[in-house]
Enzyme design. Structure first.
Site, PDB file in Angstrom:
ATOM      1  N   CYS A  36      21.208  -5.377  -1.350  1.00 31.14           N
ATOM      2  CA  CYS A  36      21.308  -4.025  -2.050  1.00 31.14           C
ATOM      3  C   CYS A  36      19.843  -3.822  -2.213  1.00 31.14           C
ATOM      4  CB  CYS A  36      21.238  -4.723  -3.741  1.00 31.14           C
ATOM      5  SG  CYS A  36      23.294  -4.502  -3.977  1.00 31.14           S
ATOM      6  N   HIS A  64      18.494   1.061  -7.842  1.00 35.25           N
ATOM      7  CA  HIS A  64      19.510   0.652  -6.528  1.00 35.25           C
ATOM      8  C   HIS A  64      21.023   1.182  -7.826  1.00 35.25           C
ATOM      9  CE1 HIS A  64      22.562  -0.672  -5.457  1.00 35.25           C
ATOM     10  NE2 HIS A  64      23.105  -2.391  -6.103  1.00 35.25           N
ATOM     11  N   ASN A 117      28.274   1.936  -5.643  1.00 37.38           N
ATOM     12  CA  ASN A 117      27.474   1.166  -5.444  1.00 37.38           C
ATOM     13  C   ASN A 117      27.564   0.894  -4.006  1.00 37.38           C
ATOM     14  OD1 ASN A 117      25.969  -0.601  -4.591  1.00 37.38           O
ATOM     15  ND2 ASN A 117      25.783  -2.909  -6.484  1.00 37.38           N
TER      16      ASN A 117
END
Ligand code: UT7
Length: 335
Positions: free
Chosen positions: A115, A262, A292
């Protein structure tokens, strides 16, 4: 003094939309649960008959970013590719982009920071540009999660969250005052490596062993996440690393024109927004549409924010990420 500016942005997401209701047909879950806990309404999952791959999506996003910068592919002198879902175990997808864009034999670096991969890649690119080594660096974040998720009820705590897609930026050298990356901050804490990880197949768990054991309880080839634990660390680290960057640049939260976190969970973004006293219009979220997308989430969001007129020339932009490793980082950019 040389600085690194974002000269172009672009993104690509696969066509196939998977809604929460679609998921409730293949596992025990509900639109209500997913939206309440994560904010996600739908995500893109590459269709089984699609030719999209992590590298091809990255290349598609890269072409748009290069065009947005008013450049030609041949102007790029280095590639950085961040992903946790490469086409191959090795080599990494950077070289595939070099080939797909028909570039000279320029360097291609693969970043494995999940991430945080985009922020880590941004920091690496910034060092190369500031020292004058490269002029135009292509930085890509691309993920194809859908093929590797446990899409049964057993895997629902992870599989409903992740989506496929790619984003890219072109980073160019500038001497223009008041433009470019002001600072980047990077961190890691490997003691939590297994709290969000895919452990096998890898060198600590060879394919031969997995096949020999043939254990139906072995889920090491699916991503594992200790959701609550990750959530708690994320909300703390996001704030810490944003404040760290602000302090170094002599700025305060009120100076931020747009925070692009993020896209891990809408609840995490909202928590940070509240804790930092930022208005809702100061934080960009698109997790509702894409889930995500790990290393791709920040560049996809940046590309959309720019297209929607939410990032303007001279704006102070803050990027921040947290994820598997654990790794986390932030960047402050005068756009
Ligand atoms: O991008 C990298 C960083 N990642 C993150 O920052 C993610 C951080 N974590 C999270 O976003 C949240 O922890 C999740 C969204 C992953 C999970 O939310 P949660 O509120 O922590 O739920 P939980 O894992 O504690 O599960 C609560 C209940 C459990 O049932 P019981 O044991 O209470 O009966 C789960 O089995 O919800 C159940 N559950 C689900 N139910 C319906 C878990 N996943 C689902 C699902 N649908 N998809």
């Amino acid at each position: 003094m040389l600085r690194t500016r974002i000269a172009g942005v672009g993104h690509y997401v696969p066509e196939n939309v998977v809604t929460n209701n679609d998921l409730s047909l293949i596992m025990e879950t509900s639109d209500e649960w997913i939206q309440e806990r994560t904010g996600i309404k739908e995500r893109r999952w590459v269709a089984t008959d699609s030719e999209d791959t992590t590298s091809s999506m990255g290349t598609a996003a890269a072409r748009k970013a290069i065009a947005d910068a008013g450049l030609e592919p041949s102007d790029i002198d280095f590639i950085i590719f961040a992903t946790l879902s490469p086409d191959y175990y090795f080599p990494g997808p950077g070289v595939q982009v070099q080939e797909q864009l028909g570039l000279d034999t320029i360097g291609a670096l693969d970043v494995r920071n999940q991430c945080s991969g985009f922020v880590y890649g941004l920091s690496v690119a910034d060092q190369f540009i500031k020292t004058g080594m490269y002029k135009n660096i292509l930085l890509i974040g691309s993920e194809l999660h859908s093929g590797g998720l446990d899409k049964t009820t057993r895997g629902r705590g992870v599989s409903v969250i992740f989506g496929d897609g790619a984003g890219a930026v072109v980073l160019s050298a500038t001497e223009e005052e008041g433009k470019g990356i002001l600072t980047t901050k990077l961190h890691s804490e490997g003691k939590h490596a297994k709290e969000l990880a895919l452990l096998g197949p890898a060198t600590s768990r060879w394919v031969d062993t997995i096949m020999e054991e043939n254990d139906p309880e072995d889920l090491s080839y699916y991503p594992y996440m200790n959701g609550n634990f990750v959530f708690k660390h994320a909300v703390t680290r996001f704030q810490e690393v944003i404040h760290e960057a602000l302090a170094e640049a002599g700025k305060s939260p009120e100076d931020i024109d747009l925070l692009i976190p993020h896209q891990a969970n809408l609840r995490i973004s909202q928590y940070i927004q509240a804790k930092m006293g930022l208005g809702a219009d100061k934080v960009f979220n698109n997790i509702m549409k894409y889930g995500n997308t790990t290393a791709a989430s920040i560049p996809i969001a940046l590309s959309e924010a720019k297209a929607e007129g939410k990032v303007k020339d001279g704006d102070l932009l803050c990027l921040a990420a947290f994820g598997s490793g654990f790794t986390w980082g932030s960047a402050l950019i005068q756009f």
